[in-house]
Design an enzyme around this catalytic site. Structure first.
Site, short mmCIF file in Angstrom:
data_model
loop_
_atom_site.label_atom_id
_atom_site.label_comp_id
_atom_site.label_asym_id
_atom_site.label_seq_id
_atom_site.Cartn_x
_atom_site.Cartn_y
_atom_site.Cartn_z
N TYR A 264 3.93 -4.35 28.88
CA TYR A 264 4.40 -5.50 28.75
C TYR A 264 6.04 -5.65 29.00
CZ TYR A 264 -0.15 -7.44 27.96
OH TYR A 264 -1.59 -7.80 27.71
N ARG B 278 6.76 -15.98 -11.29
CA ARG B 278 5.86 -16.12 -10.34
C ARG B 278 4.53 -16.72 -11.43
NH1 ARG B 278 2.87 -11.23 -6.90
NH2 ARG B 278 2.20 -10.83 -8.99
N CYS C 244 0.49 -3.25 22.57
CA CYS C 244 -0.36 -4.20 22.88
C CYS C 244 -1.31 -4.78 21.86
CB CYS C 244 -1.05 -4.19 24.18
SG CYS C 244 -0.04 -3.38 25.55
N ARG D 88 -1.30 -0.84 -14.74
CA ARG D 88 -2.20 -1.59 -13.69
C ARG D 88 -1.96 -0.94 -12.28
NH1 ARG D 88 -0.38 -6.03 -16.13
NH2 ARG D 88 0.89 -6.45 -14.42
N ASP E 98 -4.44 -4.47 21.85
CA ASP E 98 -5.51 -3.30 21.83
C ASP E 98 -5.13 -2.00 21.94
OD1 ASP E 98 -7.57 -5.52 21.54
OD2 ASP E 98 -7.41 -5.80 23.65
N HIS F 16 4.17 -8.82 -15.79
CA HIS F 16 4.07 -7.86 -14.22
C HIS F 16 5.76 -7.67 -14.00
CE1 HIS F 16 2.63 -6.49 -10.48
NE2 HIS F 16 3.32 -7.12 -9.79
N LYS G 192 -7.27 -4.81 -5.33
CA LYS G 192 -7.50 -6.22 -4.60
C LYS G 192 -7.21 -5.82 -3.06
CE LYS G 192 -2.37 -6.79 -5.77
NZ LYS G 192 -1.53 -7.55 -5.89
C1 LIG Z 1 -0.36 -8.35 -11.35
C2 LIG Z 1 -0.30 -7.05 -10.58
N1 LIG Z 1 -0.59 -5.92 -11.40
C3 LIG Z 1 -0.28 -4.78 -10.75
C4 LIG Z 1 -0.18 -4.58 -9.39
C5 LIG Z 1 -0.21 -3.18 -8.82
O1 LIG Z 1 1.25 -2.97 -8.16
P1 LIG Z 1 1.41 -1.75 -7.38
O2 LIG Z 1 0.80 -1.83 -6.24
O3 LIG Z 1 2.95 -1.78 -7.07
O4 LIG Z 1 1.29 -0.53 -8.38
C6 LIG Z 1 0.13 -5.74 -8.65
C7 LIG Z 1 0.17 -5.65 -7.21
O5 LIG Z 1 0.95 -6.54 -6.55
C8 LIG Z 1 -0.12 -7.21 -9.26
O6 LIG Z 1 -0.05 -8.13 -8.64
#
Ligand SMILES: Cc1ncc(COP(=O)(O)O)c(C=O)c1O
Length: 401
Positions: A281, A141, A328, A237, A330, A170, A39
């Protein structure tokens, strides 16, 4: 970005992605579900290229947060399983999921209703759309309540228009490897209840983020109240560790991971300043001796945090050179005085490394995170679109985009 003129790049090592994938895969049961998270543009690394590299390495499932992210990967030709973890509630989104054959991770009944309704009236190209059910085991969540598991089982057992492929949760303290307060242990105990509700159905179970993958599960297994057979092979995951970042807070759980992203630039201008002169700055940096200042074209609009002003350092000729003054939009400036080689002073065009290695010295995303009071996730994902990604590594010969 087709034409590139700037010298600042994010170099993405796709061989490192593949190596990290294989290391992390080795932590879970070979039969377990394994879904690297790509993601947020693969945590800032480039989702299309990372997805290609992971598919070549053997990833069957990949996870994204947004439907848009899934569609982008489909348009890039990815035909394998893509899980969308984000929440939606309307039928337009449900239709998009089905049209693009994205696997939906459901967190509540309104999502399930919308998806079933759309699935029923759609002419499906293939089999039933796949779904996973997410359960809230303590993070508060997303996810169904644990008590809803039997009702959900019934719903799927009674000829749903959807195929239930998995159940998941999770971890809220995956990075603490289960040592702090036992939160992960209590989440596993909750999740075991979900698993027993779905016992007998062929569904995958997955819960482990990177921290969980490398440590927490092993430790939790030795805790009273949780036995492996209650949950079966638990799937993972991993996200951040796919990109080479150590996830467990306990250094004893450090794993052999390779950093994937390097941030590199070049000094575009040098200038000598006199004692008492200021830089950038707000005049927050003042020379306490005659100094050599280098200008680097990488600013907070590129993702180099303003919080690094007068704090961070980068590598030049294998030496750490401190940031001088305010970062800054850039540019930022560094104090090159201590790299002064009178015969060969630092020149315009010399390489600087913001994150990565140079002549045996190394700055990690974790180091930058520590300097700015954040986490490596944020450092990596905030590298903005205007920084061209240059992909290196055996599996992908792509040019920068
Ligand atoms: C639903 C879910 N699974 C797995 C992950 C992966 O977590 P991590 O990057 O800590 O391994 C995330 C990341 O936020 C997540 O939202």
């Amino acid at each position: 970005m087709s034409e590139i003129f700037r010298p600042s790049i994010a170099e993405i090592d796709l061989s490192a992605v593949q190596a990290n994938f294989l290391v992390l895969r080795g932590f879970v049961d070979p039969a377990a579900f394994f879904c690297p998270m790509i993601k947020a543009n693969a945590y800032g690394h480039g989702d299309r290229e990372v997805a290609n590299a992971l598919r070549i390495a053997g990833a069957r499932h990949l996870g994204v947060a947004l439907i848009e992210e899934g569609i982008k990967l489909r348009k890039n030709g990815d035909r394998e399983d893509l899980l969308v973890f984000g929440v939606f509630s309307d039928e337009v989104s449900a239709q998009a999921m089905i049209d693009h054959e994205l696997t939906t991770v459901l967190s509540d009944w309104s999502q399930l209703d919308a998806l079933e309704k759309v699935a029923l009236k759609s002419t499906l190209k293939k089999a039933k759309p796949k779904v996973h059910l997410k359960f809230n085991t303590g993070m508060n969540r997303l996810g169904f309540a644990i008590e809803e598991a039997p009702r959900l089982r019934e719903r799927f057992a009674n000829h749903s228009s959807l195929e239930l492929e998995g159940v998941c949760t999770h971890l809220l303290r995956g990075d603490d490897a289960g040592v702090a307060q036992g939160d992960s242990q209590s989440q596993f105990v909750q999740f075991a209840k979900v698993m027993s509700a779905f016992r007998g159905l062929k569904v995958h179970a997955h819960a482990l983020n990177s921290g969980g993958t490398v440590g927490v599960w092993k430790r939790a297994l030795s805790q009273e109240g949780l036995r492996k057979e209650e949950v079966g092979p638990l799937g993972a995951r991993p996200g951040i560790s796919i990109y080479g970042v150590q996830a467990a807070a306990d250094p004893a759980l450090a794993v052999d991971l390779k950093p994937v992203m390097s941030l590199k630039s070049r000094i575009v201008l040098t200038k000598k300043v006199a004692k008492g002169d200021v830089v950038s700055y707000g005049a927050t940096w003042r020379a306490d001796r005659p100094s050599l200042i280098g200008v680097i074209p990488f600013g907070y609009a590129d993702g180099w945090a303003r919080a690094l002003s007068n704090k961070g350092s980068v590598l030049c000729r294998g030496q750490r050179v401190p940031i001088a003054g305010i970062v800054c939009m850039d540019y930022f400036m560094v104090d090159l005085t201590d790299v002064a080689d009178l015969k060969a002073p630092v020149q315009n065009g010399e390489e600087v490394v913001l994150i990565g290695e140079q002549k045996g010295q190394r700055i990690l995303a974790e180091d930058v995170a520590q300097m700015t009071g954040t986490i490596a996730y944020e450092v990596l994902t905030r590298v903005s679109d205007r920084v061209p990604r240059r992909f290196i590594g055996a599996s992908y010969e792509g040019a920068a985009r």
